[in-house]
Design an enzyme around this catalytic site. Structure first.
Site, short mmCIF file in Angstrom:
data_model
loop_
_atom_site.label_atom_id
_atom_site.label_comp_id
_atom_site.label_asym_id
_atom_site.label_seq_id
_atom_site.Cartn_x
_atom_site.Cartn_y
_atom_site.Cartn_z
N HIS A 36 0.87 -1.18 0.00
CA HIS A 36 0.00 0.00 0.00
C HIS A 36 0.91 1.23 0.00
CE1 HIS A 36 1.17 -0.51 4.19
NE2 HIS A 36 1.06 0.81 4.27
N HIS A 125 5.90 6.03 -1.22
CA HIS A 125 6.58 4.76 -1.48
C HIS A 125 5.72 3.58 -1.07
CE1 HIS A 125 7.32 5.27 2.80
NE2 HIS A 125 7.53 3.96 2.84
#
Length: 182
Positions: A36, A125
């Protein structure tokens, strides 16, 4: 319960990132279902009224859907003597992504008591794994890795997640999805 707000990944991006698993030895790779992009870490929430306030705050957020465009590999190095370095794949910080993150952060910083505010630096990220004692040459080679071409994709909602600790690593359970609309 330990909470954070993030973006779930579209299947094509999830598949491309998962294809890099195992490409570097001595890494504890996270399972693809845990991938995620974290927008805001909330932390431990023990009071029901606070969870309700978080939900109301997130429900009121309006934003243009961000576009996720994966970028290069990166590494967060730990400063702790026995900590693990974190391997990740970056995402381009498009204006809609930064705006959404900012709206979430500001809204939650108003809703959550002062001692629990979060103002961490934001590096978009997706965490892939952790390593304890990396071989420096292999690590540098891995950091030069590029993903197979993946089209940028607009994301239609953001999610409130619960992070649960397990022996095999954290498990992230989506609690609520919030549609993105302006």
């Amino acid at each position: 319960m330990r909470l954070f707000v993030g973006l779930e990944l579209p299947p094509s991006l999830l598949h491309a990132i998962a294809g890099l698993r195992g490409s570097l030895p001595d890494v504890t790779w996270l399972p693809p279902e845990s991938y995620h992009l974290t927008l805001h870490f909330i932390g431990e929430v023990t009071h029901g009224h606070l969870l309700e306030e978080i939900h109301h705050t997130l429900s009121a957020i309006r934003s243009t859907p961000p576009v996720l465009q994966p970028g290069g590999a990166g590494l967060f190095m730990t400063s702790r003597p026995h900590g693990s370095d974190t391997l990740w794949i970056g995402c381009a910080p498009d204006a809609a992504l930064l705006s959404l993150r900012d709206r979430i952060r500001k809204g939650l910083n108003r809703a959550i008591p002062p001692g629990e505010k979060n103002s961490r630096h934001f590096t978009p990220h997706i965490t892939m794994g952790r390593m304890d004692h990396p071989d420096q040459v292999r690590r540098q080679r891995w950091l030069a890795t590029t993903l197979p071409p993946v089209a940028a994709q607009a994301i239609g909602h953001f999610t409130l997640f619960q992070s649960m600790r397990h022996a095999d690593g954290p498990v992230y359970e989506p609690l609520e999805h919030y549609p993105l609309r302006f």
